[in-house]
Structures are given as C-alpha cells and as structure tokens.
Design an enzyme around this catalytic site. Structure first.
Site, PDB file in Angstrom:
ATOM      1  N   ASP A  21       0.831  -1.209   0.000  1.00 20.55           N
ATOM      2  CA  ASP A  21       0.000   0.000   0.000  1.00 20.55           C
ATOM      3  C   ASP A  21       0.865   1.258   0.000  1.00 20.55           C
ATOM      4  O   ASP A  21       1.973   1.269   0.526  1.00 20.55           O
ATOM      5  CB  ASP A  21      -0.916  -0.031   1.234  1.00 20.55           C
ATOM      6  CG  ASP A  21      -2.075   0.931   1.104  1.00 20.55           C
ATOM      7  OD1 ASP A  21      -2.334   1.431  -0.007  1.00 20.55           O
ATOM      8  OD2 ASP A  21      -2.736   1.190   2.129  1.00 20.55           O
ATOM      9  N   ARG A  34      -0.777   9.386  -9.856  1.00 18.56           N
ATOM     10  CA  ARG A  34      -0.820   8.113  -9.135  1.00 18.56           C
ATOM     11  C   ARG A  34      -0.177   6.960  -9.911  1.00 18.56           C
ATOM     12  O   ARG A  34       0.475   6.091  -9.336  1.00 18.56           O
ATOM     13  CB  ARG A  34      -2.275   7.746  -8.794  1.00 18.56           C
ATOM     14  CG  ARG A  34      -2.931   8.695  -7.800  1.00 18.56           C
ATOM     15  CD  ARG A  34      -4.384   8.273  -7.551  1.00 18.56           C
ATOM     16  NE  ARG A  34      -4.472   6.931  -7.004  1.00 18.56           N
ATOM     17  CZ  ARG A  34      -4.364   6.639  -5.708  1.00 18.56           C
ATOM     18  NH1 ARG A  34      -4.194   7.599  -4.829  1.00 18.56           N
ATOM     19  NH2 ARG A  34      -4.450   5.394  -5.297  1.00 18.56           N
ATOM     20  N   ASN A  69     -11.138  -2.441  -4.988  1.00 24.40           N
ATOM     21  CA  ASN A  69     -10.397  -1.546  -5.894  1.00 24.40           C
ATOM     22  C   ASN A  69     -11.102  -1.337  -7.238  1.00 24.40           C
ATOM     23  O   ASN A  69     -10.807  -0.381  -7.955  1.00 24.40           O
ATOM     24  CB  ASN A  69      -8.971  -2.053  -6.142  1.00 24.40           C
ATOM     25  CG  ASN A  69      -8.044  -1.915  -4.948  1.00 24.40           C
ATOM     26  OD1 ASN A  69      -7.142  -2.713  -4.733  1.00 24.40           O
ATOM     27  ND2 ASN A  69      -8.251  -0.874  -4.136  1.00 24.40           N
ATOM     28  N   ARG A  72     -12.439   2.180  -7.874  1.00 23.22           N
ATOM     29  CA  ARG A  72     -11.591   3.355  -8.165  1.00 23.22           C
ATOM     30  C   ARG A  72     -11.966   3.950  -9.521  1.00 23.22           C
ATOM     31  O   ARG A  72     -12.642   3.301 -10.316  1.00 23.22           O
ATOM     32  CB  ARG A  72     -10.120   2.926  -8.178  1.00 23.22           C
ATOM     33  CG  ARG A  72      -9.647   2.561  -6.781  1.00 23.22           C
ATOM     34  CD  ARG A  72      -8.148   2.473  -6.705  1.00 23.22           C
ATOM     35  NE  ARG A  72      -7.756   2.210  -5.330  1.00 23.22           N
ATOM     36  CZ  ARG A  72      -6.530   2.232  -4.876  1.00 23.22           C
ATOM     37  NH1 ARG A  72      -5.524   2.515  -5.707  1.00 23.22           N
ATOM     38  NH2 ARG A  72      -6.261   1.985  -3.621  1.00 23.22           N
ATOM     39  N   SER A 197      -8.118  -4.693   5.280  1.00 21.88           N
ATOM     40  CA  SER A 197      -8.754  -4.425   3.985  1.00 21.88           C
ATOM     41  C   SER A 197      -9.183  -5.698   3.248  1.00 21.88           C
ATOM     42  O   SER A 197      -8.894  -5.851   2.049  1.00 21.88           O
ATOM     43  CB  SER A 197      -7.827  -3.569   3.107  1.00 21.88           C
ATOM     44  OG  SER A 197      -7.481  -2.358   3.750  1.00 21.88           O
TER      45      SER A 197
HETATM   46  C1  IPE Z   1      -5.529  -2.700  -0.104  1.00 17.63           C
HETATM   47  O1  IPE Z   1      -5.131  -1.385  -0.327  1.00 17.63           O
HETATM   48  C2  IPE Z   1      -5.544  -3.446  -1.387  1.00 17.63           C
HETATM   49  C3  IPE Z   1      -4.245  -3.620  -2.037  1.00 17.63           C
HETATM   50  C4  IPE Z   1      -3.093  -3.314  -1.525  1.00 17.63           C
HETATM   51  C5  IPE Z   1      -4.304  -4.218  -3.332  1.00 17.63           C
HETATM   52  P1  IPE Z   1      -6.187  -0.194  -0.427  1.00 17.63           P
HETATM   53  O2  IPE Z   1      -5.427   1.038  -0.570  1.00 17.63           O
HETATM   54  O3  IPE Z   1      -7.178  -0.505  -1.481  1.00 17.63           O
HETATM   55  O4  IPE Z   1      -6.901  -0.303   0.995  1.00 17.63           O
HETATM   56  P2  IPE Z   1      -7.868   0.693   1.737  1.00 17.63           P
HETATM   57  O5  IPE Z   1      -9.020   0.950   0.832  1.00 17.63           O
HETATM   58  O6  IPE Z   1      -7.107   1.940   2.017  1.00 17.63           O
HETATM   59  O7  IPE Z   1      -8.251  -0.011   2.993  1.00 17.63           O
HETATM   60  C1  IPE Z   2      -1.592   0.295  -3.373  1.00 14.75           C
HETATM   61  O1  IPE Z   2      -1.378   1.659  -3.396  1.00 14.75           O
HETATM   62  C2  IPE Z   2      -1.894  -0.249  -4.743  1.00 14.75           C
HETATM   63  C3  IPE Z   2      -3.288  -0.693  -4.920  1.00 14.75           C
HETATM   64  C4  IPE Z   2      -4.218  -0.690  -4.008  1.00 14.75           C
HETATM   65  C5  IPE Z   2      -3.641  -1.158  -6.247  1.00 14.75           C
HETATM   66  P1  IPE Z   2      -2.574   2.697  -3.363  1.00 14.75           P
HETATM   67  O2  IPE Z   2      -2.978   3.003  -4.759  1.00 14.75           O
HETATM   68  O3  IPE Z   2      -3.677   2.205  -2.492  1.00 14.75           O
HETATM   69  O4  IPE Z   2      -1.875   3.950  -2.708  1.00 14.75           O
HETATM   70  P2  IPE Z   2      -2.495   4.964  -1.669  1.00 14.75           P
HETATM   71  O5  IPE Z   2      -3.054   4.164  -0.539  1.00 14.75           O
HETATM   72  O6  IPE Z   2      -3.551   5.735  -2.387  1.00 14.75           O
HETATM   73  O7  IPE Z   2      -1.337   5.809  -1.257  1.00 14.75           O
HETATM   74 MG    MG Z   3      -4.062   2.428  -0.522  1.00 14.18          MG
END
Ligand code: IPE
Ligand code: IPE
Ligand code: MG
Length: 246
Positions: A21, A34, A69, A72, A197
């Site tokens: 994450d 991003r 996800n 998103r 998560s």
């Molecule tokens: C958890 O990360 C899923 C992955 C790392 C693939 P998220 O960034 O989606 O988790 P939340 O939504 O902040 O809990």
């Molecule tokens: C983890 O990084 C990757 C996925 C969940 C696919 P994030 O995209 O969740 O990064 P943050 O949490 O927004 O920083």
């Molecule tokens: Mg994240």
C-alpha cells in the site's frame, strides 16, 4: 537497517503475505500522478520477490488488487490492469531465473481479457518451478472467497457428498482459493495503515502482523529484512503459555 546476516534461515515464515500500500501517496508527495506510483511499486515487487527467493521463503502472497479496488476511477483501474500485463510479460524471465511458480487467487474471471490471458500463460509456463510459489491476489476479497466456499460446501451437504459433522478447519481450507498454501505466518502492510482491507481473513488467524509507515515504492530489501528480524524476535504462543513454548 535490516541486515541479511541477522536473519535465521531456519526460522523463516513458511508463508509471507504483503499488503502493498501507498503507491498513490508516494506519487502525490512528489507532485506526480498516481500511475507513476504504481509503476514504481512494480519495481518494489521485483525487488521483494527476488529477495524472498534468495532467502528461501517458500510462499509469498502479494495483495495487488482487491474486489473493492474496482470502485476506483475507471482510468486508474485500466492503467493498473495494463501495468499488470506489462509486468507479467517483463517479469516472466525473473520468475524462470529464480525457479518461481506463479499462482493467482481472486475472482479472476473479472479481469479484463488480456490480463486474464497473460496471467494464465505465465502460470502455465512456470508451473513446474519449485523454489517458491508467488501468489498474486487479484480481484481478491476475503469475504467473497468465504462466500464462495460456503456455497460450494452447502451444495455438497445438500447432495450428500459430505456430512455437516465432517466440516472442520481442513475442509474449509480445501475450499478456499489458498487451498495449496499453508497459513500465513507473517503479514506485512506498508504505508502506515493499520487495517487488513479484506485480505486473507481466515488465513491470518494466527499470523504475526507487521506494520510499517514506509510507502510501498520506497520499501527496499533492507526493510524486508527488518520485518523478518522483527518476526523472528516474536514469541508465537498459539494460546499456550510462554513456559510451554520454551
Ligand atoms: C488494499 O489497499 C488493497 C491492495 C493493496 C491491493 P487499499 O489502498 O485498497 O486499501 P484501503 O481501501 O485503504 O483499505
Ligand atoms: C496500493 O497503493 C496499490 C493498490 C491498491 C492497487 P494505493 O494506490 O492504495 O496507494 P495509496 O493508498 O492511495 O497511497
Ligand atoms: Mg491504498
């Protein structure tokens, strides 16, 4: 800083799982979009996979994309799926060179056609590799996994294939996506979030949890070693007393 010489090779986790994450925040911090965070996150994946293979960790499971996800922005989801295809094409060599078998858990039918096809191809090409199993959790949600297991088991009971009394932990394990994997020993989450998560809820029942504020693209080999050293210094009691363990 974690040093590889401080790791006891005889006490490695049999199954290491990582919630990768912080890609988005990493990019934002330097004023980038991003996607750049995700691209740099992919570099960390390679580094961590190689480090685990070098150490001799037998099972590594990476949370790459959750069922949640999918909510998103479409453009980010599309980019992540493209990045998955690109990484699979590029990293097949890393997998073969390190004798790593690729596997995947999750609702894989939900993946875009090209990603699904590439994934199946790499799984097929690496299926005889034996040093390490790398499992990607893709379109993975633990609750969905449990619902699917409960449905399959219910049908088996209804059709008299198994009895209600026969249902135990091992039968449940056999109906999960992770049926070929041991329980998770160590779960790492980067980026400072202290939550699970929807990842491997059943499988982490007795895992050691390790949270680090480091954002995934900044997570290096030495950070992995730190986590492993911390894990090796914990006393895993499994309900017993400290005296019973030592
Ligand atoms: C958890 O990360 C899923 C992955 C790392 C693939 P998220 O960034 O989606 O988790 P939340 O939504 O902040 O809990
Ligand atoms: C983890 O990084 C990757 C996925 C969940 C696919 P994030 O995209 O969740 O990064 P943050 O949490 O927004 O920083
Ligand atoms: Mg994240």
């Amino acid at each position: 800083m974690g040093n590889i010489n401080d790791i006891n090779k005889a006490k490695l986790p049999k199954h290491l799982a990582i919630i990768m994450d912080g890609n988005g925040r990493w990019a934002k911090k330097q004023g980038l979009v991003r996607v750049v965070g995700h691209e740099n996150g992919a570099k960390t994946v390679r580094e961590v996979v190689e480090a685990c293979a070098e150490l001799g960790i037998e099972n590594l499971t990476l949370y790459a994309f959750s069922t949640e996800n999918w909510n998103r922005p479409k453009i980010e989801v599309r980019t992540l799926m493209k990045l998955l295809v690109k990484s699979l094409k590029k990293e097949i060599k890393t997998l073969q060179d390190n004798n790593i078998k690729l596997s995947a858990i999750g609702n894989l039918d939900h993946l875009p056609k090209e990603a699904h096809k590439e994934l199946i191809e790499v799984i097929e090409k690496t299926k005889d590799n034996q040093a390490m199993t790398l499992t990607l959790a893709l379109s993975y949600g633990s609750r969905e996994e449990l619902i699917s297991a409960i449905k399959t088991l219910s049908l088996k009971v209804k059709n008299n294939i198994i009895s209600v009394d026969a249902i135990d932990e091992s039968i449940i394990n056999k109906h999960l996506y992770t049926q070929n994997l041991p329980d998770v020993d160590l779960l790492i989450r980067t980026s400072g979030e202290h939550r699970i998560s929807n990842f491997l809820l059943w499988q982490i029942a007795y895992a050691e949890l390790y949270f680090t504020p480091i954002l995934w693209p900044d997570f290096k080999k030495a950070d992995l070693y730190d986590a492993l050293i911390a894990y090796q210094n914990r006393e895993r009691r499994f309900g017993k007393t400290s005296e019973q363990i030592s």
